[in-house]
Design a protein around this motif. Structure first.
Motif, PDB file in Angstrom:
ATOM      1  N   VAL A 183       0.821  -1.226   0.000  1.00 30.09           N
ATOM      2  CA  VAL A 183       0.000   0.000   0.000  1.00 30.09           C
ATOM      3  C   VAL A 183       0.842   1.257   0.000  1.00 30.09           C
ATOM      4  CG1 VAL A 183      -2.088  -1.001   0.959  1.00 30.09           C
ATOM      5  CG2 VAL A 183      -0.289  -0.143   2.472  1.00 30.09           C
ATOM      6  N   TYR A 202      -3.209   5.473   7.252  1.00 32.51           N
ATOM      7  CA  TYR A 202      -2.488   4.216   7.472  1.00 32.51           C
ATOM      8  C   TYR A 202      -2.546   3.784   8.927  1.00 32.51           C
ATOM      9  CZ  TYR A 202      -0.573   5.311   2.880  1.00 32.51           C
ATOM     10  OH  TYR A 202      -0.435   5.602   1.554  1.00 32.51           O
ATOM     11  N   ASP A 260      -3.292  -2.921   4.968  1.00 38.16           N
ATOM     12  CA  ASP A 260      -4.251  -2.133   4.197  1.00 38.16           C
ATOM     13  C   ASP A 260      -4.488  -0.791   4.891  1.00 38.16           C
ATOM     14  OD1 ASP A 260      -4.652  -4.263   2.420  1.00 38.16           O
ATOM     15  OD2 ASP A 260      -6.032  -5.213   3.818  1.00 38.16           O
ATOM     16  N   PRO A 261      -4.868   0.215   4.127  1.00 33.09           N
ATOM     17  CA  PRO A 261      -5.245   1.476   4.777  1.00 33.09           C
ATOM     18  C   PRO A 261      -6.356   1.190   5.784  1.00 33.09           C
ATOM     19  CG  PRO A 261      -5.184   1.744   2.385  1.00 33.09           C
ATOM     20  CD  PRO A 261      -5.005   0.283   2.672  1.00 33.09           C
ATOM     21  N   ALA A 286      -9.131   2.472   6.530  1.00 33.59           N
ATOM     22  CA  ALA A 286     -10.519   2.479   6.042  1.00 33.59           C
ATOM     23  C   ALA A 286     -10.848   1.144   5.361  1.00 33.59           C
ATOM     24  CB  ALA A 286     -10.749   3.641   5.080  1.00 33.59           C
ATOM     25  N   ALA A 287      -9.870   0.589   4.656  1.00 34.87           N
ATOM     26  CA  ALA A 287     -10.095  -0.691   3.977  1.00 34.87           C
ATOM     27  C   ALA A 287     -10.222  -1.833   4.993  1.00 34.87           C
ATOM     28  CB  ALA A 287      -8.961  -0.972   2.995  1.00 34.87           C
ATOM     29  N   ARG A 345     -11.205  -1.542   8.108  1.00 30.89           N
ATOM     30  CA  ARG A 345     -12.481  -1.383   8.811  1.00 30.89           C
ATOM     31  C   ARG A 345     -13.630  -1.864   7.929  1.00 30.89           C
ATOM     32  NH1 ARG A 345     -13.765   3.965   9.757  1.00 30.89           N
ATOM     33  NH2 ARG A 345     -11.812   4.715   8.860  1.00 30.89           N
ATOM     34  N   ALA A 346     -13.575  -1.501   6.655  1.00 27.30           N
ATOM     35  CA  ALA A 346     -14.640  -1.938   5.733  1.00 27.30           C
ATOM     36  C   ALA A 346     -14.691  -3.466   5.683  1.00 27.30           C
ATOM     37  CB  ALA A 346     -14.415  -1.349   4.346  1.00 27.30           C
ATOM     38  N   ILE A 386     -16.317  -4.744   8.826  1.00 26.54           N
ATOM     39  CA  ILE A 386     -17.766  -4.517   8.795  1.00 26.54           C
ATOM     40  C   ILE A 386     -18.421  -5.530   7.864  1.00 26.54           C
ATOM     41  CG2 ILE A 386     -19.581  -2.829   8.269  1.00 26.54           C
ATOM     42  CD1 ILE A 386     -17.527  -0.615   8.944  1.00 26.54           C
ATOM     43  N   LEU A 387     -17.763  -5.772   6.730  1.00 27.88           N
ATOM     44  CA  LEU A 387     -18.295  -6.765   5.801  1.00 27.88           C
ATOM     45  C   LEU A 387     -18.415  -8.131   6.474  1.00 27.88           C
ATOM     46  CD1 LEU A 387     -19.183  -7.712   2.992  1.00 27.88           C
ATOM     47  CD2 LEU A 387     -16.776  -8.099   2.452  1.00 27.88           C
TER      48      LEU A 387
END
Lengths: 269, 269
Positions: free
Chosen positions: A117, A212, A222-223, A225-226, A228-229, A232-233
Motif C-alpha cells: 500500500v 495508514y 491495508d489502509p 478504512a479498507a 475497517r470496511a 464490517i463486511l
C-alpha cells in the motif's frame, strides 16, 4: 490466448518537479533513466560489498530457481556470513551450495511481504532485473491468495487452471544498473534477477498519513478504512449466515451487485 | 445463442406427505396434477363469476399486450364493475375498450409485487397460463432492477443489450385448469395468461416465522437477516468511500472475492 503485453514507459532526465507534477499523479509504473544515484552504481562491486559488509551472519532465502514462490515456499532459509553470500551470489555455478549448484540467493533486509500500500521506487544499483507488473484493476484475473498471485509461472501460465489470467495486462521492463522503477501502491510485481545485483527500495506513503495503520512498521497493511470496511463486511456476512444456504447465496449475490454498483470505478481503465 | 430450456416436471397424484417429505425440500418448481380442488374448476365460469361477484367496482390493470411490464409500466389503471370486467376479460375482441380492442385485463386482489420471499402455490382454477421461471441462482443473468428483470421480452430477448440473459436457464410450464404450480421462494416468474381464467395464489412462510419482518403484510420484504446484512454492507461501503478511487475500487473487488468465497453456495447447481 496470451494476455496483452505492454512495455513500461522509460523516461530519461525527468526532474523531480516534472515527476511530481506530471507523472506521479498518473499512478502508472515508469522507468526513470539517468537519475543521479551517486557513486554506488560503479562502486558496489562484489569485492567492495564483501569487504565493507564484513562477515556478519545474515539469513537468506535459497531456492533452486530464480522465481521464488511465496505461496508454496519453494525456498529454504539458510545463514551465511555476508561476505560469503555476496561471493556465492555472484557465481554462476556454486562449488559450495545448500541445495543445488545453480541455486539462487536472496537477501531481504526487511519483512517478507512486498509493500503493497505504499508507493515504491525500486532502484537498481547494480545487476539486472526483469520486472513484470499487473495493475490493481486486474487483480480479478490474478488468482490471489491473500495478496499474492497463485500464478507463479507467469511466462508460461497453466491457462487450463488459471483461464482468467489471460485477461491480465502484463507490463514489463528490464532494469539495468542506474534505472529507477516507480511502482505505484497496489500494483502487483513479479521480479526475476537476471544477474547478481543490489536493489534498493524506497517506500513512501501516497495517502495522507492518517489513512495508514500506525502499528504498520513494514507498510504492507491495508489502509485503515479498507481494514475497517473488511471487518464490517465480515459482520454483514455473519448476519447473512443466519439464513439457509439458498437465501444466503441469493442475498450474497445481491450484495456483490451492490458493491459493483457503488464502489467500483467506472471511469478508469 | 439461446439459454438452456427446461420443462418444469409434472407429477400426478402426489399426496401431501409425499410432497412435504420428498419434493418440497428440493426447492424446485413443480406442477402438481390431479389435486382435489373442489368444484371451483368447473363452477367458476364467466356467468357464475359475473353473477356471484356482482357489480362492485374494482381497479384493474389494462395493457395492450399480454406481457405486463412492471418496470416501465406499460399498463394503465382503470375501474370497472366486477361483472363487466369478467365479461370483457373473456372476450377475444372488445366492443368497448380503454386503449385497444384486444387489450388485456388483470385484476390483482393484493399488492403489486410478486411475493418473493414466500413459498407459493399458484392454483390455476380456470383458464390457461404459460409460466416461465428462473432460478435465484441465475439472478446474475437477469438484469435485475430492484427485484424485477429488465428483460421483458423473454421469448425474443435483445441479446445485444442483455448478453448474459442467454446464460439464464429457462424453466417453462403450461398450466391448465386444475394444475397447481409450486413456486419456491426467490424464484423469478413470468406469467402470460393465454385465455381468461382465475388463478389463486397461496403463500406461506418457508423459514421460521422470526426470520421475517413483522411489518411485512404482503410478504415481499427480504428476510430480516438479509436486510440487516445489506445495511451493514452500506456502512462498509461508506467507510471504503473515505479512500481515493483507485484504492476504493481495489478493496471493493477484494470484498467481492471475499463474499464469493464465504457466502456463495458451492454445492448446489
Amino acid at each position: 490466448m496470451a494476455g496483452q503485453h505492454l512495455l513500461v514507459p522509460r523516461l530519461e532526465g525527468v526532474s523531480r518537479e516534472q515527476f511530481m507534477q506530471h507523472y506521479y499523479p498518473q499512478r502508472k509504473p515508469l522507468v526513470l533513466e539517468g537519475i543521479d544515484l551517486g557513486p554506488c552504481t560503479s562502486k558496489w562491486t562484489v569485492d567492495y560489498l564483501s569487504q565493507v559488509g564484513g562477515n556478519k551472519e545474515v539469513k537468506i532465502h535459497v531456492a533452486a530457481v530464480a522465481q521464488m514462490d511465496f505461496i508454496s515456499k519453494n525456498f529454504v532459509y539458510r545463514t551465511l556470513p555476508f561476505d560469503q553470500l555476496v561471493q556465492r551470489a555472484a557465481e554462476k555455478k556454486h562449488k559450495e551450495f545448500f541445495i543445488s549448484e545453480d541455486e539462487k540467493y536472496y537477501l531481504r533486509s526487511l519483512g517478507e511481504d512486498p509493500r503493497k500500500v505504499m508507493d515504491n521506487f525500486l532502484i537498481q544499483v547494480t545487476g539486472k532485473k526483469r520486472v513484470v507488473l499487473f495493475s490493481p484493476r486486474d487483480a480479478q484475473y490474478l488468482y490471489l491468495k491473500g495478496t499474492k498471485s497463485e500464478v507463479l509461472n507467469i511466462d508460461n501460465p497453466d491457462l487450463a487452471k488459471y483461464p482468467l489470467f489471460s485477461k491480465a495486462r502484463r507490463y514489463e521492463c528490464s532494469l539495468e544498473a542506474g534505472d529507477v522503477l516507480f511502482i505505484p501502491a497496489l500494483w502487483f510485481h513479479n521480479v526475476i534477477s537476471e544477474e547478481f545485483g543490489v536493489g534498493v527500495n524506497i517506500f513512501w506513503k501516497h495517502l495522507p498519513s492518517e489513512c495508514y495503520d500506525k502499528t504498520d512498521t513494514y507498510g504492507n497493511k491495508d489502509p485503515t478504512a479498507a481494514s475497517r470496511a473488511a471487518q464490517i463486511l465480515d459482520r454483514a456476512l455473519k448476519t447473512l449466515a443466519e439464513l439457509p444456504e439458498e437465501y444466503r447465496d441469493f442475498y450474497a449475490r445481491r450484495m456483490v451487485v451492490h458493491i459493483q454498483d457503488k464502489a467500483y470505478s467506472k471511469n478508469f481503465e
